[in-house]
Design an enzyme around this catalytic site. Structure first.
Site, PDB file in Angstrom:
ATOM      1  N   ARG A  91      46.534  34.533  40.435  1.00  0.00           N
ATOM      2  CA  ARG A  91      46.484  33.649  41.611  1.00  0.00           C
ATOM      3  C   ARG A  91      47.673  33.896  42.548  1.00  0.00           C
ATOM      4  NH1 ARG A  91      41.882  32.265  42.378  1.00  0.00           N
ATOM      5  NH2 ARG A  91      40.721  32.354  40.453  1.00  0.00           N
ATOM      6  N   HIS A 102      45.509  45.548  38.013  1.00  0.00           N
ATOM      7  CA  HIS A 102      44.662  44.824  38.976  1.00  0.00           C
ATOM      8  C   HIS A 102      45.563  43.937  39.837  1.00  0.00           C
ATOM      9  CE1 HIS A 102      41.469  42.520  40.771  1.00  0.00           C
ATOM     10  NE2 HIS A 102      40.526  43.078  40.022  1.00  0.00           N
ATOM     11  N   TYR A 104      44.053  38.167  42.814  1.00  0.00           N
ATOM     12  CA  TYR A 104      42.856  37.845  43.603  1.00  0.00           C
ATOM     13  C   TYR A 104      43.198  37.289  44.977  1.00  0.00           C
ATOM     14  CZ  TYR A 104      40.223  38.105  39.227  1.00  0.00           C
ATOM     15  OH  TYR A 104      39.647  38.517  38.060  1.00  0.00           O
ATOM     16  N   HIS A 118      40.896  44.303  45.479  1.00  0.00           N
ATOM     17  CA  HIS A 118      39.710  43.901  46.232  1.00  0.00           C
ATOM     18  C   HIS A 118      40.025  44.118  47.707  1.00  0.00           C
ATOM     19  CE1 HIS A 118      38.455  40.857  42.845  1.00  0.00           C
ATOM     20  NE2 HIS A 118      38.537  42.106  42.433  1.00  0.00           N
ATOM     21  N   GLU A 129      37.947  48.410  44.950  1.00  0.00           N
ATOM     22  CA  GLU A 129      36.860  47.981  44.069  1.00  0.00           C
ATOM     23  C   GLU A 129      35.608  47.679  44.889  1.00  0.00           C
ATOM     24  OE1 GLU A 129      37.946  44.909  41.299  1.00  0.00           O
ATOM     25  OE2 GLU A 129      35.873  44.587  40.646  1.00  0.00           O
ATOM     26  N   ASP A 132      32.448  48.420  40.083  1.00  0.00           N
ATOM     27  CA  ASP A 132      32.214  47.285  39.194  1.00  0.00           C
ATOM     28  C   ASP A 132      30.697  47.135  39.086  1.00  0.00           C
ATOM     29  OD1 ASP A 132      31.634  44.514  38.440  1.00  0.00           O
ATOM     30  OD2 ASP A 132      33.777  44.152  38.646  1.00  0.00           O
ATOM     31  N   HIS A 151      29.263  43.911  40.383  1.00  0.00           N
ATOM     32  CA  HIS A 151      29.378  43.797  41.843  1.00  0.00           C
ATOM     33  C   HIS A 151      28.383  44.693  42.582  1.00  0.00           C
ATOM     34  CE1 HIS A 151      33.892  42.445  41.435  1.00  0.00           C
ATOM     35  NE2 HIS A 151      33.050  41.641  40.824  1.00  0.00           N
ATOM     36  N   HIS A 159      34.372  49.190  36.150  1.00  0.00           N
ATOM     37  CA  HIS A 159      34.411  47.886  35.489  1.00  0.00           C
ATOM     38  C   HIS A 159      33.019  47.664  34.933  1.00  0.00           C
ATOM     39  CE1 HIS A 159      37.850  46.156  38.221  1.00  0.00           C
ATOM     40  NE2 HIS A 159      38.312  46.906  37.238  1.00  0.00           N
ATOM     41  N   ASP A 196      28.442  37.439  42.289  1.00  0.00           N
ATOM     42  CA  ASP A 196      29.631  37.805  41.510  1.00  0.00           C
ATOM     43  C   ASP A 196      29.876  36.879  40.322  1.00  0.00           C
ATOM     44  OD1 ASP A 196      31.916  38.914  40.519  1.00  0.00           O
ATOM     45  OD2 ASP A 196      33.138  38.569  42.305  1.00  0.00           O
ATOM     46  N   HIS A 207      29.962  37.379  36.339  1.00  0.00           N
ATOM     47  CA  HIS A 207      29.878  38.372  35.262  1.00  0.00           C
ATOM     48  C   HIS A 207      29.168  37.795  34.039  1.00  0.00           C
ATOM     49  CE1 HIS A 207      33.734  40.539  36.887  1.00  0.00           C
ATOM     50  NE2 HIS A 207      32.872  40.250  37.830  1.00  0.00           N
ATOM     51  N   GLU A 262      35.205  43.275  31.855  1.00  0.00           N
ATOM     52  CA  GLU A 262      35.646  42.009  32.467  1.00  0.00           C
ATOM     53  C   GLU A 262      34.592  40.948  32.186  1.00  0.00           C
ATOM     54  OE1 GLU A 262      35.778  43.466  36.518  1.00  0.00           O
ATOM     55  OE2 GLU A 262      37.959  43.542  36.455  1.00  0.00           O
TER      56      GLU A 262
HETATM   57 ZN    ZN Z   1      33.722  40.108  39.785  1.00  0.00          ZN
HETATM   58 FE    FE Z   2      35.802  43.980  38.663  1.00  0.00          FE
HETATM   59 FE    FE Z   3      38.300  42.862  40.469  1.00  0.00          FE
END
Ligand code: ZN
Ligand code: FE
Ligand code: FE
Length: 258
Positions: free
Chosen positions: A21, A51, A54, A91, A126, A160, A163, A195, A208, A210, A240
């Site tokens: 975060r 990564h 976000y 991202h 990604e 991904d 995604h 991913h 989105d 998963h 993930e």
């Molecule tokens: Zn995702």
């Molecule tokens: Fe991902």
């Molecule tokens: Fe990601």
């Protein structure tokens, strides 16, 4: 984390460079990273993948948010050099109403600001599901960002599976044609990592969410095709999925059995 990956049957892992975060990162303990480098060498590890948080949005309409993206990515990439020759995934961001063209311009600008000639890390864009105003749900958008980056050899793509499926690329029934399209628009040599996630929602739903491997709309047969595909089978893959450690262990076992 290297030891944990080994315990679960893996030979790579993905990690957050800081709180997902956002927030400040701990300074790196060089003894720690040196130990990891040795563990990776001794156990035949593939590249590991960092990564970005976000909250990083390089194409925000708000200048402070863009400044945060620049500061965070610069600092992350500097710290990545403690683990040379690995990869950093982010991202591309959400244009929040400014339009795709403006978003692409801001993302490529950020990359031109943070990349440097002698860095050893490969930075991965990604593929995104296209939730809200997310950029990166079409291969054309990712290809256009790369076109505008000066140090193109530092850039790659992470597909991904959840995604791209959510974005409308049918890797379940038409894996071959999706890869051909990727190659035509971006160039398959840019594909550096995957991913692996199943999706709770059907093709093109832009949600989105998963799902565990084989328990979602993509399904186990598709994952078998993916991990055994001649173009994909040597790529480092990262789970993930919504799982506990024991669940990851089973998924790794299953995927390796193919
Ligand atoms: Zn995702
Ligand atoms: Fe991902
Ligand atoms: Fe990601």
């Amino acid at each position: 984390m290297g030891k944990q990956a080994l315990e679960l049957g893996g030979n790579t892992f993905q990690f957050f460079t800081r709180n997902p975060r956002g927030g400040k990162a701990k300074e790196i303990d060089k003894e720690d990273t040196d130990r990891l480098i040795i563990l990776m060498k001794n156990n035949n590890f593939a590249e590991i993948l960092a990564h970005a948080p976000y909250t990083l949005n390089p194409c925000s309409a708000d200048e402070k948010t863009r400044e945060f993206a620049f500061q965070t990515m610069s600092d992350d990439l500097r710290r990545m050099e403690y683990l040379p020759n690995n990869m950093y995934n982010f991202h591309p961001g959400s244009h929040v109403g400014q339009g795709v063209e403006k978003g692409i311009e801001l993302i490529s600008q950020l990359l031109n600001d943070v990349l440097w000639e002698d860095m050893s890390t490969t930075v991965l864009l990604e593929t995104m599901a296209g939730k809200g105003s997310e950029i990166g749900c079409k291969f054309e958008q990712l290809g256009e960002i790369i076109n505008r980056v000066e140090l193109k050899n530092k850039i790659g793509i992470c597909i991904d599976t959840c995604h791209v499926f959510d974005a409308g690329y049918d890797i379940k029934n038409n894996l071959e044609s999706v890869l051909e399209e990727f190659d035509r628009i971006i160039g398959i040599e840019r594909l550096k990592a995957m991913h692996l996630n199943d999706s709770k929602n059907p093709l093109g739903s832009h949600k989105d969410r998963h799902e565990k491997i084989g328990e979602g709309c993509i399904g186990i047969e598709a994952f078998k095709n993916i991990v055994t595909h001649p173009v994909l089978k040597n790529l480092p893959c990262f789970l993930e999925t919504p799982n506990e450690l024991s669940g990851y262990k089973k998924e790794i076992e299953l995927l390796k059995s193919f």
